[in-house]
Design a protein around this motif. Structure first.
Motif, PDB file in Angstrom:
ATOM      1  N   THR A  43     -12.012  51.800 -16.116  1.00  0.00           N
ATOM      2  CA  THR A  43     -13.333  51.852 -15.470  1.00  0.00           C
ATOM      3  C   THR A  43     -14.085  50.535 -15.584  1.00  0.00           C
ATOM      4  OG1 THR A  43     -14.421  52.716 -17.462  1.00  0.00           O
ATOM      5  CG2 THR A  43     -13.507  54.333 -15.912  1.00  0.00           C
ATOM      6  N   VAL A  44     -13.718  49.714 -16.576  1.00  0.00           N
ATOM      7  CA  VAL A  44     -14.371  48.408 -16.749  1.00  0.00           C
ATOM      8  C   VAL A  44     -13.303  47.346 -16.995  1.00  0.00           C
ATOM      9  CG1 VAL A  44     -16.282  47.170 -17.838  1.00  0.00           C
ATOM     10  CG2 VAL A  44     -16.220  49.669 -17.949  1.00  0.00           C
ATOM     11  N   PRO A  45     -12.680  46.832 -15.940  1.00  0.00           N
ATOM     12  CA  PRO A  45     -11.766  45.711 -16.141  1.00  0.00           C
ATOM     13  C   PRO A  45     -12.567  44.459 -16.484  1.00  0.00           C
ATOM     14  CG  PRO A  45     -11.995  46.179 -13.803  1.00  0.00           C
ATOM     15  CD  PRO A  45     -12.773  47.235 -14.530  1.00  0.00           C
ATOM     16  N   VAL A  46     -12.170  43.780 -17.560  1.00  0.00           N
ATOM     17  CA  VAL A  46     -12.926  42.623 -18.047  1.00  0.00           C
ATOM     18  C   VAL A  46     -11.989  41.415 -18.090  1.00  0.00           C
ATOM     19  CG1 VAL A  46     -14.325  41.665 -19.908  1.00  0.00           C
ATOM     20  CG2 VAL A  46     -14.378  44.131 -19.447  1.00  0.00           C
ATOM     21  N   MET A  47     -12.231  40.462 -17.215  1.00  0.00           N
ATOM     22  CA  MET A  47     -11.425  39.250 -17.220  1.00  0.00           C
ATOM     23  C   MET A  47     -11.747  38.392 -18.436  1.00  0.00           C
ATOM     24  SD  MET A  47     -11.625  37.938 -13.276  1.00  0.00           S
ATOM     25  CE  MET A  47     -11.736  39.097 -11.912  1.00  0.00           C
ATOM     26  N   ALA A  48     -10.729  37.731 -18.957  1.00  0.00           N
ATOM     27  CA  ALA A  48     -10.902  36.675 -19.963  1.00  0.00           C
ATOM     28  C   ALA A  48     -10.335  35.416 -19.321  1.00  0.00           C
ATOM     29  CB  ALA A  48     -10.168  37.020 -21.249  1.00  0.00           C
ATOM     30  N   LEU A  49     -11.220  34.536 -18.898  1.00  0.00           N
ATOM     31  CA  LEU A  49     -10.827  33.363 -18.113  1.00  0.00           C
ATOM     32  C   LEU A  49     -10.248  32.287 -19.021  1.00  0.00           C
ATOM     33  CD1 LEU A  49     -10.810  31.908 -15.377  1.00  0.00           C
ATOM     34  CD2 LEU A  49     -13.163  31.175 -15.861  1.00  0.00           C
ATOM     35  N   LEU A  50      -9.023  31.883 -18.727  1.00  0.00           N
ATOM     36  CA  LEU A  50      -8.339  30.840 -19.482  1.00  0.00           C
ATOM     37  C   LEU A  50      -8.371  29.520 -18.701  1.00  0.00           C
ATOM     38  CD1 LEU A  50      -5.309  32.983 -20.679  1.00  0.00           C
ATOM     39  CD2 LEU A  50      -7.355  32.372 -21.984  1.00  0.00           C
ATOM     40  N   PRO A  51      -8.119  28.389 -19.357  1.00  0.00           N
ATOM     41  CA  PRO A  51      -8.186  27.095 -18.665  1.00  0.00           C
ATOM     42  C   PRO A  51      -7.175  26.987 -17.527  1.00  0.00           C
ATOM     43  CG  PRO A  51      -8.113  26.804 -21.055  1.00  0.00           C
ATOM     44  CD  PRO A  51      -7.802  28.242 -20.788  1.00  0.00           C
ATOM     45  N   THR A  52      -7.517  26.179 -16.542  1.00  0.00           N
ATOM     46  CA  THR A  52      -6.609  25.858 -15.436  1.00  0.00           C
ATOM     47  C   THR A  52      -6.705  24.370 -15.147  1.00  0.00           C
ATOM     48  OG1 THR A  52      -8.182  26.074 -13.606  1.00  0.00           O
ATOM     49  CG2 THR A  52      -7.151  28.118 -14.399  1.00  0.00           C
ATOM     50  N   PRO A  53      -5.688  23.792 -14.508  1.00  0.00           N
ATOM     51  CA  PRO A  53      -5.787  22.370 -14.131  1.00  0.00           C
ATOM     52  C   PRO A  53      -6.970  22.108 -13.214  1.00  0.00           C
ATOM     53  CG  PRO A  53      -3.516  23.146 -13.945  1.00  0.00           C
ATOM     54  CD  PRO A  53      -4.366  24.358 -14.192  1.00  0.00           C
ATOM     55  N   GLU A  54      -7.264  23.063 -12.335  1.00  0.00           N
ATOM     56  CA  GLU A  54      -8.373  22.888 -11.399  1.00  0.00           C
ATOM     57  C   GLU A  54      -9.715  22.819 -12.125  1.00  0.00           C
ATOM     58  OE1 GLU A  54      -4.923  24.849  -9.364  1.00  0.00           O
ATOM     59  OE2 GLU A  54      -5.998  25.169 -11.251  1.00  0.00           O
ATOM     60  N   LEU A  55      -9.881  23.648 -13.156  1.00  0.00           N
ATOM     61  CA  LEU A  55     -11.126  23.613 -13.924  1.00  0.00           C
ATOM     62  C   LEU A  55     -11.223  22.335 -14.752  1.00  0.00           C
ATOM     63  CD1 LEU A  55     -11.395  27.313 -15.172  1.00  0.00           C
ATOM     64  CD2 LEU A  55     -12.810  26.190 -13.444  1.00  0.00           C
ATOM     65  N   GLU A  56     -10.112  21.884 -15.274  1.00  0.00           N
ATOM     66  CA  GLU A  56     -10.131  20.657 -16.060  1.00  0.00           C
ATOM     67  C   GLU A  56     -10.509  19.460 -15.185  1.00  0.00           C
ATOM     68  OE1 GLU A  56      -6.283  20.490 -17.849  1.00  0.00           O
ATOM     69  OE2 GLU A  56      -6.685  22.170 -19.215  1.00  0.00           O
ATOM     70  N   ARG A  57     -10.056  19.457 -13.936  1.00  0.00           N
ATOM     71  CA  ARG A  57     -10.389  18.350 -13.034  1.00  0.00           C
ATOM     72  C   ARG A  57     -11.792  18.485 -12.467  1.00  0.00           C
ATOM     73  NH1 ARG A  57      -5.065  19.403 -11.000  1.00  0.00           N
ATOM     74  NH2 ARG A  57      -6.018  20.575  -9.278  1.00  0.00           N
TER      75      ARG A  57
END
Length: 328
Positions: free
Chosen positions: A297-311
């Protein structure tokens, strides 16, 4: 639509003092929930207190506040203060955590995790309702404790659970359950243990996401996380219960022998792809939706690093939040 859509906060690379823009972006994108964690980064409550003050559209949850690292009274006071700050918007997730967090890092004795979780849940139920608690529990004793500021709207109490005994406790005595480290296909196995709960029983699940088309990068991060978590006894036992003994045995054997590189290499791509959601943002959003379709009922993402975010930095993060927002 009524489906909830959560994100784990705080987000990496953004100071807490700058999270007002993050919380606004989450709410604008259709995220309904901000959930914290408590391992070795921020505590579970400070990010949610900021969210409560800065973004009234978000519901808030701890996933989790460990039952060993604060005394029962302090745990109740902290939860009551946040419930008073965000009336009707706060869900209080508690759990046993792990021997490392409780013992190695916080000098607590990690014993009888099921009993300690049960006792803490029962204590909090009375304390947060404003009752006088004067009771000898099996793992601690509380003498004449009553909150001076009981919240007008007590928070819903949720329990982190992995295997049947804790799942049954959550179903019997909590307002919801918090799951972690399982695939969408595993959800039915967990929910089969709590099938007698009512329609208001919440099922929150943290889902690790790496929104990038660079599969090799995502799998590298995923392998490091899998060796960090699934070598912990409770999570190892959980995945044995889920039926992964054979696929995880080579990793466990390498890890026990001290061969860290061998442990990483022993994890097949197929397992990483089951447990870590990666791909373009729209693919990530679709895969998270599968958890909801399975009964979360409550999916909760845990956002991990990506190359796009680092750039791309902060502007890339804002764009990504919008792309990961709740599907229509």
């Amino acid at each position: 639509m009524s489906m909830r859509w959560g994100m784990t906060v705080p987000l990496g690379g953004v100071p807490l003092a700058d999270h007002a823009a993050v919380f606004t972006a989450l709410a604008d994108a259709g995220f309904t929930d901000a959930w914290s964690s408590e391992v070795a980064g921020t505590d579970a409550f400070t990010p949610l207190t900021l969210a409560a003050a800065w973004e009234p559209r978000l519901r808030l949850g701890t996933a989790i506040a460990p039952v060993y690292t604060r005394g029962p009274g302090l745990l109740a006071m902290t939860a009551a203060a946040l419930a008073e700050t965000a009336p009707g918007r706060f869900q209080f997730g508690i759990g046993a955590s792990s021997p490392v967090v409780a013992g190695d890092w916080n000098a607590a004795e990690f014993v009888k995790p099921f009993a300690r979780s049960r006792d803490t849940l029962r204590f909090l139920r009375g304390a947060l309702a404003g009752e006088l608690v004067d009771q000898e529990f099996s793992t601690f004793t509380v003498k004449r404790f009553r909150l001076e500021r009981p919240p007008a709207v007590p928070p819903r109490i949720m329990l982190a659970a992995l295997r049947p005994q804790m799942l049954h406790l959550a179903a019997a005595e909590a307002d919801g359950v918090i799951l972690n480290w399982l695939s969408a296909g595993d959800v039915h196995t967990a929910l089969a243990e709590i099938k007698d709960t009512g329609p208001d029983f919440d099922v929150a699940t943290r889902i690790f996401v790496v929104p990038t088309d660079d599969a090799a990068y995502a799998r590298s991060i995923g392998r490091r996380l899998i060796t960090s978590y699934l070598t912990v006894p409770a999570y190892a036992a959980f995945h044995r219960w889920l039926g992964r003994s054979e696929i995880l045995a080579p990793m466990w054997q390498a890890w026990e022998s001290g061969d860290r590189k061998g442990a990483l290499a022993a994890i097949p791509d197929s397992l990483v792809d089951e447990l870590i959601v990666h791909g373009a943002p729209d693919q990530v959003r679709a895969r998270v939706r599968v958890y909801a379709d399975a009964g979360v009922t409550v999916p909760v993402m845990a956002l991990l690093p990506t190359p796009e975010l680092e750039r791309g930095g902060f502007s890339a993060l804002m764009s990504l939040i919008a792309a990961l927002g709740r599907p229509a």
